[in-house]
Scaffold this active site. Sequence first.
Site, PDB file in Angstrom:
ATOM      1  N   TYR A  69       2.421   3.004   3.925  1.00 15.59           N
ATOM      2  CA  TYR A  69       3.160   1.820   3.479  1.00 15.59           C
ATOM      3  C   TYR A  69       2.671   1.343   2.127  1.00 15.59           C
ATOM      4  CZ  TYR A  69      -0.770  -1.341   4.559  1.00 15.59           C
ATOM      5  OH  TYR A  69      -1.984  -1.988   4.560  1.00 15.59           O
TER       6      TYR A  69
ATOM      7  N   GLU B 180     -14.992  -2.756   1.843  1.00 17.14           N
ATOM      8  CA  GLU B 180     -13.861  -3.564   1.365  1.00 17.14           C
ATOM      9  C   GLU B 180     -13.507  -4.572   2.443  1.00 17.14           C
ATOM     10  OE1 GLU B 180     -10.232  -1.265   0.932  1.00 17.14           O
ATOM     11  OE2 GLU B 180     -10.732  -0.035   2.668  1.00 17.14           O
TER      12      GLU B 180
ATOM     13  N   LYS C 262      -3.094   4.946   2.367  1.00 13.70           N
ATOM     14  CA  LYS C 262      -2.589   3.640   2.821  1.00 13.70           C
ATOM     15  C   LYS C 262      -1.724   3.864   4.051  1.00 13.70           C
ATOM     16  CE  LYS C 262      -1.067  -0.764   0.923  1.00 13.70           C
ATOM     17  NZ  LYS C 262      -2.145  -1.544   1.522  1.00 13.70           N
TER      18      LYS C 262
ATOM     19  N   LEU D 165      -9.809   1.731   0.053  1.00 21.51           N
ATOM     20  CA  LEU D 165      -8.499   2.016  -0.531  1.00 21.51           C
ATOM     21  C   LEU D 165      -8.594   1.660  -2.014  1.00 21.51           C
ATOM     22  CD1 LEU D 165      -5.407   2.623   0.044  1.00 21.51           C
ATOM     23  CD2 LEU D 165      -5.137   0.143  -0.067  1.00 21.51           C
TER      24      LEU D 165
HETATM   25  N1  PDD Z   1      -3.415  -4.639   1.750  1.00 22.58           N
HETATM   26  N2  PDD Z   1      -7.926  -2.507   0.965  1.00 22.58           N
HETATM   27  C1  PDD Z   1      -7.162  -2.556   2.068  1.00 22.58           C
HETATM   28  C2  PDD Z   1      -7.726  -2.069   3.356  1.00 22.58           C
HETATM   29  C3  PDD Z   1      -5.850  -3.075   2.001  1.00 22.58           C
HETATM   30  O1  PDD Z   1      -5.091  -3.112   3.102  1.00 22.58           O
HETATM   31  C4  PDD Z   1      -5.362  -3.556   0.751  1.00 22.58           C
HETATM   32  C5  PDD Z   1      -3.979  -4.120   0.608  1.00 22.58           C
HETATM   33  C6  PDD Z   1      -6.211  -3.494  -0.371  1.00 22.58           C
HETATM   34  C7  PDD Z   1      -5.768  -3.954  -1.729  1.00 22.58           C
HETATM   35  O2  PDD Z   1      -4.828  -3.074  -2.282  1.00 22.58           O
HETATM   36  P1  PDD Z   1      -3.712  -3.567  -3.313  1.00 22.58           P
HETATM   37  O3  PDD Z   1      -4.428  -4.237  -4.418  1.00 22.58           O
HETATM   38  O4  PDD Z   1      -3.032  -2.323  -3.735  1.00 22.58           O
HETATM   39  O5  PDD Z   1      -2.800  -4.521  -2.570  1.00 22.58           O
HETATM   40  C8  PDD Z   1      -7.483  -2.949  -0.228  1.00 22.58           C
HETATM   41  C9  PDD Z   1      -2.031  -5.034   1.775  1.00 22.58           C
HETATM   42  C10 PDD Z   1      -1.724  -6.139   0.822  1.00 22.58           C
HETATM   43  C11 PDD Z   1      -1.615  -5.302   3.207  1.00 22.58           C
HETATM   44  O6  PDD Z   1      -2.003  -4.526   4.058  1.00 22.58           O
HETATM   45  O7  PDD Z   1      -0.871  -6.251   3.460  1.00 22.58           O
END
Ligand code: PDD
Length: 288
Positions: free
Chosen positions: A33, A182, A149, A207
């Site tokens: 996703y 993270e 992801k 991620l």
């Molecule tokens: N989450 N690490 C994890 C485990 C995440 O699920 C996310 C983002 C990030 C940050 O990635 P980005 O900057 O590309 O949004 C880091 C999304 C927002 C979610 O699951 O809703």
Amino acid sequence: MTRIAYVNGRYVRHADASVHIEDRGYQFADGVYEVCEVRHGLIVDMGRHLDRLGRSLSELRIDWPMHRSALERVIREVLRRNRVRNGLFYLQVTRGVAKRDHVFPAPGTKPSIVVTAKNTNPAIIAGKNANGIKVITVADNRWDRVDIKSVGLLPNAMARQQAKEAGAQEAIYFDVDGMVTEGAATNVWMVDSDGTILTRPAKHGILKGITRTTLMDVAEKLDLKIREEAFSVEKMLGAREVFITAATSICFPVVEIDGRTIANGHPGSVSQKIREAFFDIAEKTSIW
Ligand code: PDD
């Protein structure tokens, strides 16, 4: 206004949108996703999000559900139909529908694609930026392919729930060596005593966030000192500033970790500077 979702080739009422019970996303979390921010009617960093989608798909050997340019058109159409000005789109691709079997279905099985969109409440985001958030730390219990992801987010959901029950808004994972990986849905940053911004290298255990990548561009433009370097929970507790990043929240200051106050307990100036410059520096695409 009726919310509209895109599901496998059709724009349908959100309330009626569904996928098959034997979709592999439903049965095996066999899918990926993206979540991408929309601000002032502009999609933030869509190029980078779709590049990462392509990487996640290829790591799992799932085909693109349609040509990338067609997908961009669908995303914009969903955003327009839902009249999103400040909010997000969510996009999910799974390996498709097949009789339940752990092994991959026959080649040619069509991937499933869902795109949804919604407006977010700017007041909630502003409140978190003004006051900072509380987090807890938890042992990282996820698989070692968190660079993909994937929709397999059960450990993340459990960690977020644990944070909520502790009166916090995010859970920060640490690995077996006590080093921060993270957040449950965010990347983690600290500012050390010398004013340098640190974040874990994206080689293993995290991620590679799109907000993280763009934040590095922002730091460079603002002449801020920044280094990709892992840090321990202990070091983070003594930081001058801690913040977390993700699409839609950009960068939330962290003022309390496991009940302990960070620095003077107020949001720091580095995260504020970054937040203020972020939108101008990020890539923007009109929804029209
Ligand atoms: N989450 N690490 C994890 C485990 C995440 O699920 C996310 C983002 C990030 C940050 O990635 P980005 O900057 O590309 O949004 C880091 C999304 C927002 C979610 O699951 O809703």
